[in-house]
Design a protein around this motif. Sequence first.
Motif, short mmCIF file in Angstrom:
data_model
loop_
_atom_site.label_atom_id
_atom_site.label_comp_id
_atom_site.label_asym_id
_atom_site.label_seq_id
_atom_site.Cartn_x
_atom_site.Cartn_y
_atom_site.Cartn_z
N LYS A 1 61.66 27.38 -24.93
CA LYS A 1 60.90 26.95 -23.88
C LYS A 1 61.36 27.82 -22.85
CE LYS A 1 57.91 23.72 -27.24
NZ LYS A 1 59.30 24.05 -28.06
N MET A 2 62.10 28.44 -22.55
CA MET A 2 61.86 28.90 -21.07
C MET A 2 60.88 29.82 -20.79
SD MET A 2 65.77 31.28 -20.90
CE MET A 2 66.18 30.73 -21.74
N PRO A 3 61.06 29.18 -19.30
CA PRO A 3 59.21 29.68 -18.25
C PRO A 3 59.29 30.80 -18.37
CG PRO A 3 60.61 27.55 -17.40
CD PRO A 3 61.81 28.07 -18.77
N MET A 4 60.72 31.48 -18.09
CA MET A 4 60.05 33.07 -17.66
C MET A 4 60.92 34.05 -18.81
SD MET A 4 60.34 34.30 -13.59
CE MET A 4 59.41 32.92 -13.20
N LEU A 5 60.36 35.17 -18.47
CA LEU A 5 61.00 36.34 -19.56
C LEU A 5 60.79 37.67 -18.69
CD1 LEU A 5 62.96 37.79 -21.87
CD2 LEU A 5 60.51 37.95 -22.75
N GLY B 1 55.39 32.68 -22.25
CA GLY B 1 55.74 32.51 -20.38
C GLY B 1 55.53 33.68 -19.39
N LYS B 2 55.66 32.81 -18.06
CA LYS B 2 55.32 33.97 -17.65
C LYS B 2 56.36 35.24 -17.54
CE LYS B 2 52.17 31.60 -15.48
NZ LYS B 2 50.78 32.15 -15.08
N ILE B 3 56.03 36.67 -17.63
CA ILE B 3 56.38 37.93 -17.34
C ILE B 3 57.12 38.73 -16.31
CG2 ILE B 3 57.09 39.69 -19.26
CD1 ILE B 3 55.50 38.26 -21.34
N THR B 4 58.06 39.31 -16.35
CA THR B 4 57.83 40.23 -15.41
C THR B 4 58.73 41.37 -15.98
OG1 THR B 4 58.80 40.47 -13.46
CG2 THR B 4 60.44 39.01 -14.22
N TYR B 5 59.20 42.38 -14.84
CA TYR B 5 60.02 43.83 -15.17
C TYR B 5 60.43 42.98 -13.83
CZ TYR B 5 61.73 48.32 -15.11
OH TYR B 5 62.29 48.85 -15.17
N ALA B 6 62.30 43.63 -13.60
CA ALA B 6 62.80 44.30 -12.62
C ALA B 6 63.38 45.37 -11.71
CB ALA B 6 63.93 43.18 -13.25
N ALA B 7 62.15 45.80 -11.22
CA ALA B 7 62.47 46.95 -11.31
C ALA B 7 63.14 48.06 -10.10
CB ALA B 7 60.83 47.71 -10.11
N ASN B 8 64.10 48.82 -10.08
CA ASN B 8 65.00 48.74 -9.18
C ASN B 8 64.04 49.32 -7.71
OD1 ASN B 8 67.35 49.73 -8.00
ND2 ASN B 8 67.10 51.38 -7.25
N PHE B 9 64.97 48.79 -6.58
CA PHE B 9 63.62 48.99 -5.26
C PHE B 9 63.68 50.50 -4.63
CE2 PHE B 9 68.10 50.60 -4.09
CZ PHE B 9 67.62 51.44 -3.02
N THR B 10 64.35 51.68 -6.19
CA THR B 10 63.69 52.44 -5.31
C THR B 10 62.48 53.59 -6.48
OG1 THR B 10 65.04 53.71 -6.94
CG2 THR B 10 65.90 54.02 -4.97
N GLU B 11 62.64 52.40 -7.04
CA GLU B 11 61.36 52.38 -8.65
C GLU B 11 59.66 51.92 -8.55
OE1 GLU B 11 61.54 51.04 -13.64
OE2 GLU B 11 63.12 50.29 -12.13
#
Length: 344
Positions: free
Chosen positions: A160-164, A193-203
Amino acid sequence: MKPMISKYLFSSVGLVALSFLIWFFIPAENLMKTEEKWKGVCWVGSRQPLQGGEVQALLATGANAISQTPFGWQSEKNTPEIRWDMSNERRWWGETPAGIKATYDSSASKGIMNMMKPHLWARGSWPGEIEMQNEADWKIWFANYQGFILDYARLAEDLKMPMLCVGTELELTSQREKEWRAIIAEVRKVYSGKITYAANFTEFEKVKFWDALDYIGVQAYFPLAKDHNPNLNELKKSWESHLPKIEKVVRKYKKPVLFTEIGYCNTVDAAVEPWVWPNERKEIEFSEEVQALCYEAFFETAWKKSWMAGVFFWKWYPERHQREPDFTPQGKAAERVMSAYFLK
């Protein structure tokens, strides 16, 4: 009937155009109202089980979130094989499912939100250089990556982790929009849960699937200075030059932003190329002051934006170690700056 249809048609088009103009000219600071910001750090999985009390030092800073980072391994940046083994207990304890669960349990019981943030480790390279050489290999790579991220999505759901975070700095893969949308759809089937993607600052400006996610994720290692020992005004001006690029993406996708990583070494060159690893700075003069100024510049600029949903500082050890230089703010002037703003 034709005049009536035309009347309603032009009326609808006018409303759409008006809505666009209103959105476009909204002051940047009012683009996206977020609730309480996530005040986070990137938690380092420890070699041995937690002894108890490790979370207390973090709580004292005002932090209310951590990311946990298990790894998959890719032997070469241009080959599609990815290795991961959820049952491999020879890894560092904190990166195993048992360690992730124990860390989650101990931190969540203190009110700390957890984000599951799996990374790929590419030997002799970094994830941003992972790129296949032909379509057959791309198909295999995405099938392997989907298996990898779904295993951790299921673990996050079980806990039940809130974010991925579905991927980190995979810059040469994220341009393949169709494949990433398919992965996100599969993740949604097993994770609620809530989802994101970790884009590089150049991406992040080139990613086209932000609409499929809950947050725009940025690995915010933007260069802030041209030379050693910058002053606070220089650092803040640099941030002001980067923020419009983020706000353009916010305007387009109407999503809040997470700085999924940001960090600075305790060296005089910390602001020049913040992404450079500590082992490449061994000949550089130490400076807690520059590291602290980088933190302050962030808090005085980006942190104040209404679209900023949270930040995760790289990185935080369960037990402070003495290796220097390093990114951690622990026991340094940067920790005092972080605490001052987190506790406000």
